[in-house]
Design an enzyme around this catalytic site. Structure first.
Site, PDB file in Angstrom:
ATOM      1  N   ASP A  99       0.693  -1.274  -0.055  1.00 31.31           N
ATOM      2  CA  ASP A  99      -0.117  -0.139   0.057  1.00 31.31           C
ATOM      3  C   ASP A  99       0.853   1.279  -0.229  1.00 31.31           C
ATOM      4  O   ASP A  99       1.911   1.548   0.959  1.00 31.31           O
ATOM      5  CB  ASP A  99      -0.973  -0.055   1.409  1.00 31.31           C
ATOM      6  CG  ASP A  99      -2.160   0.515   1.078  1.00 31.31           C
ATOM      7  OD1 ASP A  99      -3.182  -0.133   1.550  1.00 31.31           O
ATOM      8  OD2 ASP A  99      -2.404   1.705   0.366  1.00 31.31           O
ATOM      9  N   ASP A 206      -3.174   4.591  -2.405  1.00 27.92           N
ATOM     10  CA  ASP A 206      -4.128   5.059  -1.259  1.00 27.92           C
ATOM     11  C   ASP A 206      -4.376   6.725  -1.939  1.00 27.92           C
ATOM     12  O   ASP A 206      -3.493   7.548  -2.196  1.00 27.92           O
ATOM     13  CB  ASP A 206      -3.518   5.284  -0.266  1.00 27.92           C
ATOM     14  CG  ASP A 206      -4.547   5.617   0.883  1.00 27.92           C
ATOM     15  OD1 ASP A 206      -5.494   4.942   1.254  1.00 27.92           O
ATOM     16  OD2 ASP A 206      -4.260   6.921   1.459  1.00 27.92           O
ATOM     17  N   GLU A 275      -6.410   3.982  -6.030  1.00 33.07           N
ATOM     18  CA  GLU A 275      -7.681   4.215  -5.175  1.00 33.07           C
ATOM     19  C   GLU A 275      -8.265   5.503  -5.703  1.00 33.07           C
ATOM     20  O   GLU A 275      -7.447   6.657  -5.303  1.00 33.07           O
ATOM     21  CB  GLU A 275      -7.282   4.235  -3.892  1.00 33.07           C
ATOM     22  CG  GLU A 275      -8.827   4.280  -3.102  1.00 33.07           C
ATOM     23  CD  GLU A 275      -8.649   4.579  -1.412  1.00 33.07           C
ATOM     24  OE1 GLU A 275      -7.688   5.171  -1.086  1.00 33.07           O
ATOM     25  OE2 GLU A 275      -9.819   4.021  -0.812  1.00 33.07           O
ATOM     26  N   HIS A 347     -11.185  -3.017   3.374  1.00 32.35           N
ATOM     27  CA  HIS A 347     -11.108  -2.652   4.642  1.00 32.35           C
ATOM     28  C   HIS A 347     -11.729  -1.495   4.987  1.00 32.35           C
ATOM     29  O   HIS A 347     -11.718  -0.989   6.277  1.00 32.35           O
ATOM     30  CB  HIS A 347      -9.488  -2.574   5.267  1.00 32.35           C
ATOM     31  CG  HIS A 347      -8.826  -1.235   4.506  1.00 32.35           C
ATOM     32  ND1 HIS A 347      -8.602  -1.361   3.105  1.00 32.35           N
ATOM     33  CD2 HIS A 347      -8.473   0.004   4.851  1.00 32.35           C
ATOM     34  CE1 HIS A 347      -7.995  -0.358   2.861  1.00 32.35           C
ATOM     35  NE2 HIS A 347      -8.035   0.634   3.810  1.00 32.35           N
ATOM     36  N   ASP A 348     -12.333  -0.567   4.002  1.00 31.24           N
ATOM     37  CA  ASP A 348     -13.069   0.611   4.467  1.00 31.24           C
ATOM     38  C   ASP A 348     -14.692   0.216   4.233  1.00 31.24           C
ATOM     39  O   ASP A 348     -15.360   1.060   4.278  1.00 31.24           O
ATOM     40  CB  ASP A 348     -12.903   1.786   3.408  1.00 31.24           C
ATOM     41  CG  ASP A 348     -11.570   2.057   3.552  1.00 31.24           C
ATOM     42  OD1 ASP A 348     -10.742   2.738   2.512  1.00 31.24           O
ATOM     43  OD2 ASP A 348     -10.983   2.050   4.789  1.00 31.24           O
TER      44      ASP A 348
END
Ligand code: TEU
Ligand code: CA
Length: 584
Positions: A99, A206, A275, A347-348
């Site tokens: 990430d 990210d 993302e 994970h969000d």
């Protein structure tokens, strides 16, 4: 167009390290835990692991606040553990993607600490603005600056040491880096090359579409110029929702192309996925068109933002025709060039089987988990599996606020219930139960022991977040030898993508757009496409050619829980004499 074979035929598995496997009894997952589960992942058949951040971090946002990009946080282990994980994954033919969080750092990063001194060379590495005591940066006498943080409150924080405000689109411990500064970009590229030279295979980037900020001719940021931000309505908490004006800034393509030249242009076998909140399907095509040398694929967010009433804490039931329209726009945007990442969980996000399936009975949970997986994995794009999704893991169903850990959820409760009084405690607790990010962060359920095998049953401390009590029924051990399990279904889906080129390369066509219960679509390869796809799919293509390479796949999924007829155009297809209905 025939996509690049390796990541078009690939399936990516996202690991949230803190909740995956603990091996030293401290209640937190760690790198050695991931290494200990590589055989499980190899058996599942996934090609790539994406790890959420494991770098040095004060853990304010569970590692998305990085204090040292080139060291591992002791919570997860050491650089030697990381090197071992890379080697052991590669030995099994599995790639490792990390990430990359470079829109912001932690406020405990050395760069930020140095930047607090206006005479330091790092002074201009962040977005600092002169302070008017107690007022966010703005224009005297004009509209106050209401730029809101994604985690609530103002996006501006006053620093008494420097005597100025700094911008933070996320938590106040996540100051935004100033990408206009070439020294910042150079430092990021050097770090990226350092990791790729260490053996990793790419990055998930990210909020990479937030790095280019919009400024006016005087260099003023939105809201600073005294105007209401892009005429955005001020939200019910008194701030403007950042999304519509923060994403896809004027230098977005320039920065991504520069990164590609400085980091990836001489490399091969890597994967880059961005993302991309706030990015349209059309912009996805440009950014992922290989001719533009930017990114391989993007996560788009419209499908995980549309099922709520203005704010994620007011959930709405699934509108299936709406979902089909959104996915159709994703697919249309990349039918000729470019690529897309396919996901329903991460994970969000809450667990998809609880959000769009039905986890009220075991039979419905298993059936709807499979239906959702079939729908996603047979689209054109690269599918991402979030840890536990392959087991049909469900939301946490927490009943009290002290069970939650995520700062987004805890901030939202305080701001909306206790400060702005815009939601009742009951309504907010229901909103958290449905949509809190913690729903996806309960420990991975490996077996039916006390802590689900995530940590030892006699571990001296409890896991950092509660294990879901339903782990006694829903766990990997119980599904490992059950051919009717969700896990077995995912294995077959992954194998299908490896064996049948039509899954990666076939054109996608939606059927029955307006059917409220059934999601039906085809994938088809014309003869040229089939030959290309087989050539491009390498030995997987040879197997498929031998086994009989399917030219067309029809997928029909009933996502309603009620009985539904096959849509007429699907029936017509099945009557088509070149469709081998026995293999549908
Ligand atoms: O997420 C960015 C982001 O868009 C999410 O915050 C999303 O908007 C929100 O959670 C949905 O309500 C990335 C990471 O995935 C997230 O975990 C981090 O908290 C965030 O960036 C800041 O790094
Ligand atoms: Ca641990």
């Amino acid at each position: 167009a025939t996509p690049n074979p390796w990541w078009a035929n690939a399936v990516v598995y996202q690991i949230y390290p803190r909740s995956f496997q603990d091996t030293n009894g401290d209640g937190f997952g760690d790198l050695k835990g991931i290494t200990s589960r590589l055989d499980y992942l190899a058996d599942l058949g996934v090609d790539v692991l994406w790890l959420s951040p494991v770098y040095k971090s004060p853990q304010d946002d569970n590692g998305y606040d990085i204090a040292d990009y080139q060291d591992i946080d002791p919570l997860f282990g050491t650089l030697a553990d990381m090197d071992e994980l890379i080697a052991e994954a590669h030995r099994r033919g599995i790639k490792i993607v990390m990430d990359l969080v470079v829109n912001h750092t932690s406020d405990e990063h050395a760069w930020f600490q140095a930047s607090r001194n206006p005479d330091d060379p790092h002074a201009d590495w962040y977005w600092w603005r002169p302070a008017r005591p107690g007022h966010e940066p703005g224009t005297p006498g004009a509209e106050p600056n209401r730029w809101g943080s994604y985690f609530g409150g103002s996006a501006w924080q006053y620093d008494p040491q420097r005597g100025e405000y700094y911008l933070h689109q996320f938590s106040r411990k996540q100051p935004d880096l100033n990408w206009e500064n070439p020294a910042v970009r150079r430092a990021v590229y050097d770090m990226m090359n350092w990791w790729l030279d260490r053996g990793i295979d790419g990055f998930r980037m990210d909020v990479i579409t937030l790095i280019s900020k919009r400024t006016d001719e005087n260099g003023k940021l939105p809201g600073e110029d005294g105007s209401q931000i892009a005429d955005l309505p001020v939200g019910e908490e008194g701030y403007s929702n950042p999304n519509p004006f923060c994403a896809d800034g004027p230098r977005q393509d320039e920065f991504l192309a520069e990164m590609h030249r400085e980091v990836f242009a001489q490399r091969s076998g890597f994967l880059t996925v961005g993302e991309a909140p706030g990015i349209s399907a059309e912009r996805n095509e440009h950014i992922t068109d290989p001719a533009n040398g930017e990114l391989d694929m993007l996560f788009l967010f419209e499908h995980v933002d549309f099922d709520c009433d203005g704010v994620k804490w007011k959930p709405l039931p699934l509108d299936l025709p709406g979902l089909k329209r959104i996915f159709a726009s994703y697919e249309r945007a990349v039918e000729d060039r470019g690529w897309t990442a396919l996901f329903t969980g991460n994970h969000d996000q809450p667990r998809v089987v609880s959000r769009w399936g039905d986890d009220s009975t075991e039979a419905l949970r298993v059936a709807s988990a499979k239906a959702l997986a079939l729908m996603l994995h047979l689209h054109r794009g690269t599918p991402y599996i979030y840890q536990g999704e392959e087991l049909g893991m469900t939301n946490a169903y927490f009943t009290s606020l002290d069970q939650y850990r995520d700062l987004e959820s805890l901030n939202a409760y305080r701001q909306r219930v206790e400060e702005a009084h815009v939601q009742s405690p009951e309504s907010m607790m229901a909103g958290l139960a449905a949509r809190s990010r913690d729903n996806a962060r309960t420990p991975m359920q490996w077996d039916d022991s006390r802590f689900a095998g995530f940590t030892a049953p006699d571990a001296p401390v409890e896991p950092w977040i509660a294990v879901n009590p339903n782990h006694t029924a829903i766990n990997a051990a119980a599904q490992a030898h059950d051919p009717d399990s969700v896990h077995a279904f995912y294995k077959r889906l992954i194998a299908l993508r490896h064996e049948q080129p039509v899954v990666a390369a076939g054109d996608w066509t939606l059927l029955a757009q307006d059917d409220p219960r059934v999601y039906a679509f085809t994938r088809s390869l014309n003869d040229v496409g089939a030959d290309d796809a087989i050539d491009n799919a390498g030995d997987a293509g040879d197997d498929a050619a031998a086994a009989g390479c399917a030219r067309r796949l029809l997928t029909v999924v009933n996502l309603s829980g009620e009985s539904a007829d096959l849509p007429a155009d699907a029936v017509a297809l099945l009557r088509d004499d070149d469709v081998d209905a026995s293999r549908v």
